[in-house]
Design a protein around this motif. Sequence first.
Motif, PDB file in Angstrom:
ATOM      1  N   THR A   2       0.837  -1.198   0.000  1.00  0.00           N
ATOM      2  CA  THR A   2       0.000   0.000   0.000  1.00  0.00           C
ATOM      3  C   THR A   2       0.872   1.248   0.000  1.00  0.00           C
ATOM      4  N   LYS A   3       0.496   2.199  -0.833  1.00  0.00           N
ATOM      5  CA  LYS A   3       1.207   3.479  -0.911  1.00  0.00           C
ATOM      6  C   LYS A   3       0.372   4.547  -0.230  1.00  0.00           C
ATOM      7  N   LYS A   4       1.016   5.325   0.650  1.00  0.00           N
ATOM      8  CA  LYS A   4       0.358   6.430   1.343  1.00  0.00           C
ATOM      9  C   LYS A   4       0.456   7.676   0.479  1.00  0.00           C
ATOM     10  N   ILE A   5      -0.702   8.202   0.085  1.00  0.00           N
ATOM     11  CA  ILE A   5      -0.748   9.364  -0.804  1.00  0.00           C
ATOM     12  C   ILE A   5      -1.157  10.592   0.004  1.00  0.00           C
ATOM     13  N   ALA A   6      -0.301  11.597   0.035  1.00  0.00           N
ATOM     14  CA  ALA A   6      -0.661  12.883   0.637  1.00  0.00           C
ATOM     15  C   ALA A   6      -1.452  13.648  -0.421  1.00  0.00           C
ATOM     16  N   VAL A   7      -2.703  13.965  -0.098  1.00  0.00           N
ATOM     17  CA  VAL A   7      -3.573  14.687  -1.028  1.00  0.00           C
ATOM     18  C   VAL A   7      -3.652  16.139  -0.574  1.00  0.00           C
ATOM     19  N   LEU A   8      -3.207  17.044  -1.442  1.00  0.00           N
ATOM     20  CA  LEU A   8      -3.258  18.474  -1.153  1.00  0.00           C
ATOM     21  C   LEU A   8      -4.269  19.093  -2.098  1.00  0.00           C
ATOM     22  N   VAL A   9      -5.300  19.696  -1.524  1.00  0.00           N
ATOM     23  CA  VAL A   9      -6.353  20.325  -2.319  1.00  0.00           C
ATOM     24  C   VAL A   9      -6.214  21.833  -2.176  1.00  0.00           C
ATOM     25  N   GLY A  10      -6.064  22.506  -3.305  1.00  0.00           N
ATOM     26  CA  GLY A  10      -5.782  23.937  -3.311  1.00  0.00           C
ATOM     27  C   GLY A  10      -6.989  24.831  -3.165  1.00  0.00           C
ATOM     28  N   SER A  11      -8.029  24.342  -2.514  1.00  0.00           N
ATOM     29  CA  SER A  11      -9.195  25.167  -2.218  1.00  0.00           C
ATOM     30  C   SER A  11      -9.798  24.707  -0.899  1.00  0.00           C
ATOM     31  N   GLY A  12     -10.018  25.652  -0.019  1.00  0.00           N
ATOM     32  CA  GLY A  12     -10.641  25.347   1.259  1.00  0.00           C
ATOM     33  C   GLY A  12     -12.112  25.717   1.310  1.00  0.00           C
ATOM     34  N   SER A  13     -12.656  26.153   0.190  1.00  0.00           N
ATOM     35  CA  SER A  13     -14.047  26.585   0.131  1.00  0.00           C
ATOM     36  C   SER A  13     -15.000  25.441   0.470  1.00  0.00           C
ATOM     37  N   GLN A  14     -16.065  25.758   1.167  1.00  0.00           N
ATOM     38  CA  GLN A  14     -17.067  24.747   1.509  1.00  0.00           C
ATOM     39  C   GLN A  14     -17.788  24.236   0.272  1.00  0.00           C
ATOM     40  N   THR A  15     -17.772  24.988  -0.801  1.00  0.00           N
ATOM     41  CA  THR A  15     -18.427  24.565  -2.042  1.00  0.00           C
ATOM     42  C   THR A  15     -17.394  24.210  -3.113  1.00  0.00           C
ATOM     43  N   PRO A  76      -7.578  24.179  -8.273  1.00  0.00           N
ATOM     44  CA  PRO A  76      -8.401  24.951  -9.209  1.00  0.00           C
ATOM     45  C   PRO A  76      -7.475  25.860 -10.021  1.00  0.00           C
ATOM     46  N   GLU A  77      -7.933  26.245 -11.193  1.00  0.00           N
ATOM     47  CA  GLU A  77      -7.181  27.239 -11.956  1.00  0.00           C
ATOM     48  C   GLU A  77      -7.628  28.617 -11.482  1.00  0.00           C
ATOM     49  N   HIS A  78      -6.690  29.382 -10.958  1.00  0.00           N
ATOM     50  CA  HIS A  78      -6.947  30.747 -10.500  1.00  0.00           C
ATOM     51  C   HIS A  78      -6.157  31.702 -11.386  1.00  0.00           C
ATOM     52  N   ASN A  79      -6.840  32.520 -12.134  1.00  0.00           N
ATOM     53  CA  ASN A  79      -6.174  33.518 -12.972  1.00  0.00           C
ATOM     54  C   ASN A  79      -5.059  32.907 -13.817  1.00  0.00           C
ATOM     55  N   ALA A  80      -5.384  31.818 -14.487  1.00  0.00           N
ATOM     56  CA  ALA A  80      -4.486  31.130 -15.424  1.00  0.00           C
ATOM     57  C   ALA A  80      -3.299  30.446 -14.758  1.00  0.00           C
ATOM     58  N   SER A  81      -3.408  30.147 -13.460  1.00  0.00           N
ATOM     59  CA  SER A  81      -2.331  29.462 -12.758  1.00  0.00           C
ATOM     60  C   SER A  81      -2.922  28.561 -11.673  1.00  0.00           C
ATOM     61  N   PHE A  82      -2.050  27.854 -10.958  1.00  0.00           N
ATOM     62  CA  PHE A  82      -2.522  27.021  -9.856  1.00  0.00           C
ATOM     63  C   PHE A  82      -2.725  27.881  -8.616  1.00  0.00           C
ATOM     64  N   SER A  83      -3.399  27.321  -7.618  1.00  0.00           N
ATOM     65  CA  SER A  83      -3.811  28.136  -6.475  1.00  0.00           C
ATOM     66  C   SER A  83      -2.642  28.531  -5.570  1.00  0.00           C
ATOM     67  N   ALA A  84      -2.801  29.656  -4.923  1.00  0.00           N
ATOM     68  CA  ALA A  84      -1.798  30.154  -3.973  1.00  0.00           C
ATOM     69  C   ALA A  84      -1.638  29.195  -2.798  1.00  0.00           C
ATOM     70  N   MET A  85      -2.726  28.509  -2.410  1.00  0.00           N
ATOM     71  CA  MET A  85      -2.635  27.547  -1.306  1.00  0.00           C
ATOM     72  C   MET A  85      -1.662  26.424  -1.644  1.00  0.00           C
ATOM     73  N   ILE A  86      -1.725  25.932  -2.868  1.00  0.00           N
ATOM     74  CA  ILE A  86      -0.809  24.863  -3.292  1.00  0.00           C
ATOM     75  C   ILE A  86       0.628  25.389  -3.309  1.00  0.00           C
ATOM     76  N   LYS A  87       0.832  26.573  -3.847  1.00  0.00           N
ATOM     77  CA  LYS A  87       2.186  27.148  -3.905  1.00  0.00           C
ATOM     78  C   LYS A  87       2.756  27.340  -2.510  1.00  0.00           C
ATOM     79  N   ASN A  88       1.939  27.837  -1.596  1.00  0.00           N
ATOM     80  CA  ASN A  88       2.388  28.039  -0.220  1.00  0.00           C
ATOM     81  C   ASN A  88       2.790  26.704   0.410  1.00  0.00           C
ATOM     82  N   ALA A  89       1.979  25.681   0.203  1.00  0.00           N
ATOM     83  CA  ALA A  89       2.289  24.359   0.765  1.00  0.00           C
ATOM     84  C   ALA A  89       3.599  23.815   0.184  1.00  0.00           C
ATOM     85  N   ILE A  90       3.784  23.975  -1.107  1.00  0.00           N
ATOM     86  CA  ILE A  90       5.023  23.506  -1.733  1.00  0.00           C
ATOM     87  C   ILE A  90       6.216  24.249  -1.129  1.00  0.00           C
TER      88      ILE A  90
END
Length: 183
Positions: A2-15, A76-90
């Motif tokens: 079994t491989k443990k996958i860290a899933v990072l989602v670049g949106s915290g919105s409830q929707t 999500p694509e934000h203004n033609a790029s990946f989300s700031a949340m993902i960049k911050n995590a990286i």
Amino acid sequence: MTKKIAVLVGSGSQTSISQIVAHHLAKVAPAGLTFNFVQIADLPLYDRDSDNQEIASYQRFRAEIAASDAVLLITPEHNASFSAMIKNAIDIGSRPMGQSLWIGKPAGIVSIGAGAAGGVRAADQLRTVCSGSFVNMPTAPFAANVGGVFNGVVGENGEIVSEPVKNMLAGFIESYAAFVNRF
């Protein structure tokens, strides 16, 4: 094994459609993958000065990344790029200098966009960052790009209802599992 996958989602919105896609992938993933949804919405913006501080959310995040075998980045694509949340995590995971937790962990990329292209630009830019010298993750040569998200991809119950999107995501997660198992 079994491989443990860290899933990072670049949106915290409830929707968040990114969250819906992430949970759909977890449901259809092969038995050899275990998903750990890593919280990134609570991470303070990275600053080099924080390298010398004991920030609890950074420590939790870094421990979860260190314990993973691979990473799935869903943005999500934000203004033609990946989300700031993902960049911050990286950024947080690649610092302090010389202590990057990403190096050698196989990465998969999923992008979500309102247009028909489904965030292809975000996925391409994220692939470039993943191959950078302080990140250096072997990245799957394919991505899942979920487009037209406001045109019937998600039903009223918050589930993916589009059969073409379901099929594409099933194919993606099978291919990603095969990619991860090479490492």
